[in-house]
Design a protein around this motif. Structure first.
Motif, PDB file in Angstrom:
ATOM      1  N   LEU A 156      72.668  52.091  24.708  1.00 46.65           N
ATOM      2  CA  LEU A 156      71.996  51.766  25.962  1.00 46.65           C
ATOM      3  C   LEU A 156      70.496  51.651  25.740  1.00 46.65           C
ATOM      4  O   LEU A 156      69.841  52.613  25.337  1.00 46.65           O
ATOM      5  CB  LEU A 156      72.284  52.840  27.013  1.00 46.65           C
ATOM      6  CG  LEU A 156      71.702  52.568  28.407  1.00 46.65           C
ATOM      7  CD1 LEU A 156      72.332  51.322  29.031  1.00 46.65           C
ATOM      8  CD2 LEU A 156      71.896  53.784  29.318  1.00 46.65           C
ATOM      9  N   ASP A 157      69.950  50.459  26.001  1.00 46.40           N
ATOM     10  CA  ASP A 157      68.514  50.254  25.941  1.00 46.40           C
ATOM     11  C   ASP A 157      67.947  50.570  27.316  1.00 46.40           C
ATOM     12  O   ASP A 157      68.136  49.813  28.283  1.00 46.40           O
ATOM     13  CB  ASP A 157      68.191  48.816  25.536  1.00 46.40           C
ATOM     14  CG  ASP A 157      66.714  48.622  25.232  1.00 46.40           C
ATOM     15  OD1 ASP A 157      65.898  48.917  26.131  1.00 46.40           O
ATOM     16  OD2 ASP A 157      66.387  48.160  24.123  1.00 46.40           O
ATOM     17  N   LEU A 158      67.255  51.705  27.405  1.00 48.36           N
ATOM     18  CA  LEU A 158      66.772  52.194  28.696  1.00 48.36           C
ATOM     19  C   LEU A 158      65.714  51.271  29.286  1.00 48.36           C
ATOM     20  O   LEU A 158      65.670  51.073  30.507  1.00 48.36           O
ATOM     21  CB  LEU A 158      66.213  53.608  28.537  1.00 48.36           C
ATOM     22  CG  LEU A 158      67.158  54.644  27.920  1.00 48.36           C
ATOM     23  CD1 LEU A 158      66.451  55.981  27.772  1.00 48.36           C
ATOM     24  CD2 LEU A 158      68.412  54.795  28.757  1.00 48.36           C
ATOM     25  N   GLY A 159      64.858  50.709  28.436  1.00 45.79           N
ATOM     26  CA  GLY A 159      63.809  49.830  28.929  1.00 45.79           C
ATOM     27  C   GLY A 159      64.351  48.550  29.512  1.00 45.79           C
ATOM     28  O   GLY A 159      63.927  48.108  30.589  1.00 45.79           O
ATOM     29  N   TRP A 160      65.300  47.924  28.815  1.00 49.10           N
ATOM     30  CA  TRP A 160      65.900  46.700  29.338  1.00 49.10           C
ATOM     31  C   TRP A 160      66.665  46.979  30.625  1.00 49.10           C
ATOM     32  O   TRP A 160      66.663  46.157  31.557  1.00 49.10           O
ATOM     33  CB  TRP A 160      66.811  46.070  28.300  1.00 49.10           C
ATOM     34  CG  TRP A 160      66.104  45.244  27.271  1.00 49.10           C
ATOM     35  CD1 TRP A 160      66.086  45.449  25.921  1.00 49.10           C
ATOM     36  CD2 TRP A 160      65.329  44.056  27.494  1.00 49.10           C
ATOM     37  NE1 TRP A 160      65.344  44.478  25.296  1.00 49.10           N
ATOM     38  CE2 TRP A 160      64.873  43.609  26.236  1.00 49.10           C
ATOM     39  CE3 TRP A 160      64.980  43.338  28.642  1.00 49.10           C
ATOM     40  CZ2 TRP A 160      64.074  42.473  26.103  1.00 49.10           C
ATOM     41  CZ3 TRP A 160      64.184  42.201  28.501  1.00 49.10           C
ATOM     42  CH2 TRP A 160      63.745  41.785  27.247  1.00 49.10           C
ATOM     43  N   THR A 188      56.585  47.632  31.526  1.00 49.11           N
ATOM     44  CA  THR A 188      55.715  47.539  32.688  1.00 49.11           C
ATOM     45  C   THR A 188      56.552  47.266  33.925  1.00 49.11           C
ATOM     46  O   THR A 188      57.767  47.023  33.847  1.00 49.11           O
ATOM     47  CB  THR A 188      54.697  46.409  32.509  1.00 49.11           C
ATOM     48  OG1 THR A 188      55.407  45.146  32.535  1.00 49.11           O
ATOM     49  CG2 THR A 188      53.951  46.537  31.190  1.00 49.11           C
ATOM     50  N   ALA A 189      55.888  47.249  35.083  1.00 45.05           N
ATOM     51  CA  ALA A 189      56.586  46.924  36.326  1.00 45.05           C
ATOM     52  C   ALA A 189      57.151  45.510  36.296  1.00 45.05           C
ATOM     53  O   ALA A 189      58.101  45.194  37.028  1.00 45.05           O
ATOM     54  CB  ALA A 189      55.635  47.087  37.510  1.00 45.05           C
ATOM     55  N   ASP A 190      56.595  44.653  35.455  1.00 48.78           N
ATOM     56  CA  ASP A 190      57.100  43.282  35.304  1.00 48.78           C
ATOM     57  C   ASP A 190      58.158  43.165  34.214  1.00 48.78           C
ATOM     58  O   ASP A 190      58.601  42.058  33.895  1.00 48.78           O
ATOM     59  CB  ASP A 190      55.942  42.331  34.985  1.00 48.78           C
ATOM     60  CG  ASP A 190      54.956  42.216  36.137  1.00 48.78           C
ATOM     61  OD1 ASP A 190      55.407  42.281  37.303  1.00 48.78           O
ATOM     62  OD2 ASP A 190      53.749  42.072  35.876  1.00 48.78           O
ATOM     63  N   ASP A 195      53.779  50.509  25.102  1.00 45.05           N
ATOM     64  CA  ASP A 195      53.906  51.774  24.389  1.00 45.05           C
ATOM     65  C   ASP A 195      54.466  52.866  25.298  1.00 45.05           C
ATOM     66  O   ASP A 195      54.204  52.897  26.514  1.00 45.05           O
ATOM     67  CB  ASP A 195      52.544  52.219  23.845  1.00 45.05           C
ATOM     68  CG  ASP A 195      52.186  51.529  22.529  1.00 45.05           C
ATOM     69  OD1 ASP A 195      53.107  51.085  21.820  1.00 45.05           O
ATOM     70  OD2 ASP A 195      50.989  51.443  22.218  1.00 45.05           O
ATOM     71  N   LEU A 196      55.225  53.773  24.691  1.00 40.06           N
ATOM     72  CA  LEU A 196      55.824  54.870  25.441  1.00 40.06           C
ATOM     73  C   LEU A 196      54.769  55.631  26.235  1.00 40.06           C
ATOM     74  O   LEU A 196      53.711  55.974  25.713  1.00 40.06           O
ATOM     75  CB  LEU A 196      56.533  55.834  24.489  1.00 40.06           C
ATOM     76  CG  LEU A 196      57.795  55.337  23.785  1.00 40.06           C
ATOM     77  CD1 LEU A 196      58.387  56.465  22.935  1.00 40.06           C
ATOM     78  CD2 LEU A 196      58.819  54.825  24.771  1.00 40.06           C
ATOM     79  N   GLY A 197      55.092  55.883  27.495  1.00 39.55           N
ATOM     80  CA  GLY A 197      54.196  56.636  28.354  1.00 39.55           C
ATOM     81  C   GLY A 197      53.236  55.796  29.154  1.00 39.55           C
ATOM     82  O   GLY A 197      52.565  56.313  30.052  1.00 39.55           O
ATOM     83  N   ASN A 198      53.159  54.507  28.875  1.00 34.00           N
ATOM     84  CA  ASN A 198      52.238  53.622  29.590  1.00 34.00           C
ATOM     85  C   ASN A 198      52.943  52.718  30.587  1.00 34.00           C
ATOM     86  O   ASN A 198      52.298  51.887  31.226  1.00 34.00           O
ATOM     87  CB  ASN A 198      51.460  52.751  28.597  1.00 34.00           C
ATOM     88  CG  ASN A 198      50.535  53.567  27.721  1.00 34.00           C
ATOM     89  OD1 ASN A 198      50.045  54.617  28.132  1.00 34.00           O
ATOM     90  ND2 ASN A 198      50.310  53.116  26.503  1.00 34.00           N
ATOM     91  N   GLY A 199      54.249  52.864  30.719  1.00 35.07           N
ATOM     92  CA  GLY A 199      55.010  52.000  31.608  1.00 35.07           C
ATOM     93  C   GLY A 199      55.654  52.763  32.759  1.00 35.07           C
ATOM     94  O   GLY A 199      55.181  53.823  33.156  1.00 35.07           O
ATOM     95  N   VAL A 200      56.756  52.219  33.260  1.00 38.22           N
ATOM     96  CA  VAL A 200      57.388  52.763  34.466  1.00 38.22           C
ATOM     97  C   VAL A 200      58.628  53.602  34.160  1.00 38.22           C
ATOM     98  O   VAL A 200      59.239  54.145  35.081  1.00 38.22           O
ATOM     99  CB  VAL A 200      57.757  51.624  35.434  1.00 38.22           C
ATOM    100  CG1 VAL A 200      56.501  50.926  35.936  1.00 38.22           C
ATOM    101  CG2 VAL A 200      58.707  50.613  34.794  1.00 38.22           C
ATOM    102  N   LEU A 201      59.011  53.725  32.896  1.00 37.85           N
ATOM    103  CA  LEU A 201      60.182  54.519  32.548  1.00 37.85           C
ATOM    104  C   LEU A 201      59.855  56.006  32.656  1.00 37.85           C
ATOM    105  O   LEU A 201      58.812  56.457  32.162  1.00 37.85           O
ATOM    106  CB  LEU A 201      60.634  54.193  31.125  1.00 37.85           C
ATOM    107  CG  LEU A 201      62.006  54.734  30.711  1.00 37.85           C
ATOM    108  CD1 LEU A 201      63.116  53.995  31.430  1.00 37.85           C
ATOM    109  CD2 LEU A 201      62.195  54.604  29.199  1.00 37.85           C
TER     110      LEU A 201
END
Length: 246
Positions: A156-160, A188-190, A195-201
């Motif tokens: 499972l790709d959590l980001g995708w 990102t929101a888009d 990089d880990l920690g800079n997005g919405v996950l």
């Protein structure tokens, strides 16, 4: 739960895979996942010298179909028994018939690898989370997991999943018994990789859910890192806590 990196993240370093293994070995990460058939000379020695374990290898479905024994032999040479189909295109998920055909194909690949002591996983992107045209409630991903043989697992790709508007934590709890490997990718929101920690996950909650679900490996991946080594160092820092607590 072990931690590692998908080596696709480091592809633009213009360094040999052996050099990349050495770099990863200097972090606290436990291992690596290969992008492509791991057949270069000296890999087994390099993996051992770096103190790493091989979590798996991403290999195209066509190669597995043609040469399952060669694929299995290359993985076993590195004490690895996990093969991952990294991508199937959007046409494979447009309707129930397409998803059913995809599930059947993956099942045949899993059977072929099982004969040589390997297991098969499928790695998602975002297009698997469309609603097939002739179903109402399920995404193509749900239908795939429910239709495929139990021998077909999921990476499972959590980001995708997040980019597709899904709740990665819900997916981990819902399908945890089919998910031995996870890709930890921030977006990102888009839906763009970052990089880990800079997005919405929600990284801490995802790591906790992965551990609760019995995931074996959580693997960092960044599809488009501006500085691969900086991304590796950042991921190492983010994953040090679960590394210590595993």
């Amino acid at each position: 739960m072990q931690t590692g990196i998908q080596l696709y993240t480091l592809r633009d370093l213009n360094r040999s895979v052996v050099d990349q293994l050495t770099m990863v070995g200097e972090t606290s990460l436990d291992g690596v996942e290969f992008a492509g058939l791991p057949s270069e000379d000296g890999l087994s020695t390099a993996v051992s010298a770096a103190g790493l374990t091989v979590a798996g290898a991403h290999l195209q479905a066509e190669l597995i179909e043609r040469e399952p024994e060669r694929v299995a032999d290359a993985c076993h040479a590195l004490d690895c028994a996990t093969v991952v189909v990294p991508y199937l295109d959007e046409s494979r998920f447009v309707d129930r018939a397409a998803v059913t055909e995809t599930a059947t194909r993956l099942g045949l690949l899993a059977d072929a690898l099982d004969e040589h002591g390997c297991r098969l996983l499928y790695h998602n992107h975002d297009h698997e989370f469309v609603t097939p045209t002739d179903t109402d409630a399920q995404t193509a991903f749900d239908l795939l997991v429910e239709t495929a043989d139990d021998s077909v697992g999921v990476e499972l790709d959590l980001g995708w999943a997040k980019a597709a508007g899904q709740d990665p934590i819900d997916l981990l709890y819902r399908y945890g018994d089919r998910i031995p490997l996870v890709h930890l990718k921030d977006v990102t929101a888009d839906g763009e990789p970052i990089d880990l920690g800079n997005g919405v996950l929600d990284i801490p909650s995802c790591i906790e859910a992965a551990r609760d679900a019995g995931v074996e490996w959580i693997l960092f991946e960044h599809d488009q890192p501006e500085d691969p080594l900086a991304s590796l160092a950042n991921a190492d820092a983010v994953l040090q806590e679960p590394h210590r607590a595993r």
